[in-house]
Scaffold this active site. Structure first.
Site, mmCIF file in Angstrom:
data_model
loop_
_atom_site.group_PDB
_atom_site.id
_atom_site.type_symbol
_atom_site.label_atom_id
_atom_site.label_comp_id
_atom_site.label_asym_id
_atom_site.label_seq_id
_atom_site.Cartn_x
_atom_site.Cartn_y
_atom_site.Cartn_z
ATOM 1 N N TYR A 73 -12.179 -14.745 3.429
ATOM 2 C CA TYR A 73 -11.136 -13.754 3.352
ATOM 3 C C TYR A 73 -10.717 -13.876 4.959
ATOM 4 O O TYR A 73 -11.445 -13.774 5.669
ATOM 5 C CB TYR A 73 -11.689 -12.555 3.208
ATOM 6 N N LYS A 90 0.751 -1.166 -0.080
ATOM 7 C CA LYS A 90 -0.046 -0.036 0.003
ATOM 8 C C LYS A 90 0.657 1.303 -0.041
ATOM 9 O O LYS A 90 0.359 2.329 -0.515
ATOM 10 C CB LYS A 90 -0.952 0.029 1.089
ATOM 11 N N TYR A 111 -2.867 -12.530 3.230
ATOM 12 C CA TYR A 111 -2.540 -12.182 1.616
ATOM 13 C C TYR A 111 -1.535 -13.073 0.929
ATOM 14 O O TYR A 111 -1.850 -14.098 0.022
ATOM 15 C CB TYR A 111 -2.162 -10.767 1.564
#
Ligand SMILES: *Cc1c(COP(=O)(O)O)cnc(C)c1O
Length: 363
Positions: free
Chosen positions: A275, A62, A301
């Site tokens: 998730y 990010k 992830y």
């Protein structure tokens, strides 16, 4: 030797260099070979691009997106950033860190099992959000969008200049960070004298994949970008999400190149229950990389992406002489809230839980 010179790549026509940019990440991030992992898996040659070392908060993908997003926020004279995501979000950590570094306030709307939910202990990313003094609101996912809208409205009413960034920063300015990452990778591959045949990464809100795919096309690198979906979506849905970001990027980035849908490769077999749910495959991936190379990945992830890479190696998807680049997108602080299932797996016991208590799906 490189097979594919950049030549007069459409990259030259891009507006990337003229976008406002806040310097937040330590770049370039290193590319390292993983010989022990390659050996363990019986080939191909596996490499890692260490975007866990971008240096903002505890690093991660990010930071690259935020360089352009925060550049825009600063250019627009924002004084408070409003964004949101999951309770233990890496995105929230890095956005809060970027905001603080630039002297801006930060409001985080986070999804939780119920409105106003509080964890028994501060841990992982949530601990970091609290330490940075972020203003935190926890809501059920059904109320997420309304809560963000209400927050923007409240900030405006208070006479402030809020800047809204959607989950994961997966809008064209965020994807720009990964077009740039592909350019960086291309330059490094030239220096190393290695062509990367594949790049494997975890895909969620899709901005990372959009940027990588655009960059690979624009530079004509021939690298096939593989996204391992981290949430419970169909391949088509995930592909469509990434494609939308690419289409929206056309004017923002001035990228004059057609991207066929077939460039957006998604595998969704490695999500496990959903998730953030823990699974044997994800923990095996965490352990394998730690035991062979001393590198830590996160259970949400990068473990999903590594589980994909491991499985594709076992299924002989890659040739022995292929060079496969694993993009380490960060997030390893999430290992700590998962300590109980990680310990159970290490001791050969069943998982005490697979759905974390901070997940909206836990209730
Ligand atoms: C956000 C995130 C991703 C996914 O990136 P998207 O651009 O949202 O698809 C992958 N890995 C980590 C560690 C992340 O925090």
């Amino acid at each position: 030797m490189l097979k594919r010179p950049v030549g007069d790549s459409p990259m030259i026509g891009m507006k990337l260099g003229s976008l406002p940019r806040a310097r937040l990440a330590c770049l370039p991030t290193p590319i390292q070979e993983l010989p022990n992992l390659s050996k363990k898996l019986g080939g191909p040659r596996i490499w890692v691009k260490r975007d866990d070392l971008t240096g903002l908060a505890f690093g991660g993908n990010k930071a690259r997106k935020l360089e352009y997003l925060m550049g825009d926020a600063v250019a627009k004279k924002a004084d408070v950033i409003v964004t949101g995501a999951g309770f233990h979000s890496n995105w929230c950590t890095q956005t809060a860190a970027a905001a603080k570094k630039l002297g801006l306030d930060i409001v985080l709307v986070k999804n939780g099992p119920k409105d106003g939910w509080e964890p028994a202990e501060w841990d992982g990313n949530h601990l970091l959000h609290e330490l940075m003094g972020a203003e935190i609101k926890v809501v059920r996912p059904e109320k997420f969008k309304d809560a963000l809208d209400a927050e923007m409205e409240a900030q405006r009413k208070a006479g402030r200049t809020p800047y809204f960034i959607p989950v994961g920063g997966s809008v064209p300015l965020g994807a720009a960070g990964y077009v740039n990452a592909m350019l960086e990778t291309f330059n490094q591959s030239s220096d190393l004298g290695v062509d990367f045949d594949y790049l494997v990464h975890g895909t969620g809100s899709g901005g990372t994949q959009a940027g990588l795919v655009m960059g690979a096309r624009a530079l004509n690198t021939g690298t096939k970008v593989i996204g391992a979906a981290v949430g419970w979506t169909s391949k088509e849905e995930q592909q469509a999400g990434v494609n939308k970001i690419i289409k929206d990027s056309h004017d923002v980035l001035g990228l004059d190149v057609e991207i066929p849908l077939s460039d957006i490769v998604v595998y969704n077999e490695y999500v496990g229950g959903g998730y953030g749910f823990i699974s044997e495959e994800k923990v095996e991936a965490v352990k394998l990389l730690a035991e062979t190379e001393g590198i830590f990945i996160d259970p949400v992830y990068t473990a999903t992406a590594m589980a994909c890479l491991i499985d594709l190696c076992r299924k002989r998807k890659f040739k022995k002489r292929d060079n496969v680049l694993f993009l380490h997108t960060g997030g390893a602080v999430a290992l700590f809230p998962y300590r109980a299932p990680l310990r159970a797996y290490s001791e050969g016991k069943p998982f005490p839980w697979t759905v974390p208590d901070w997940s909206p799906q836990s209730t």
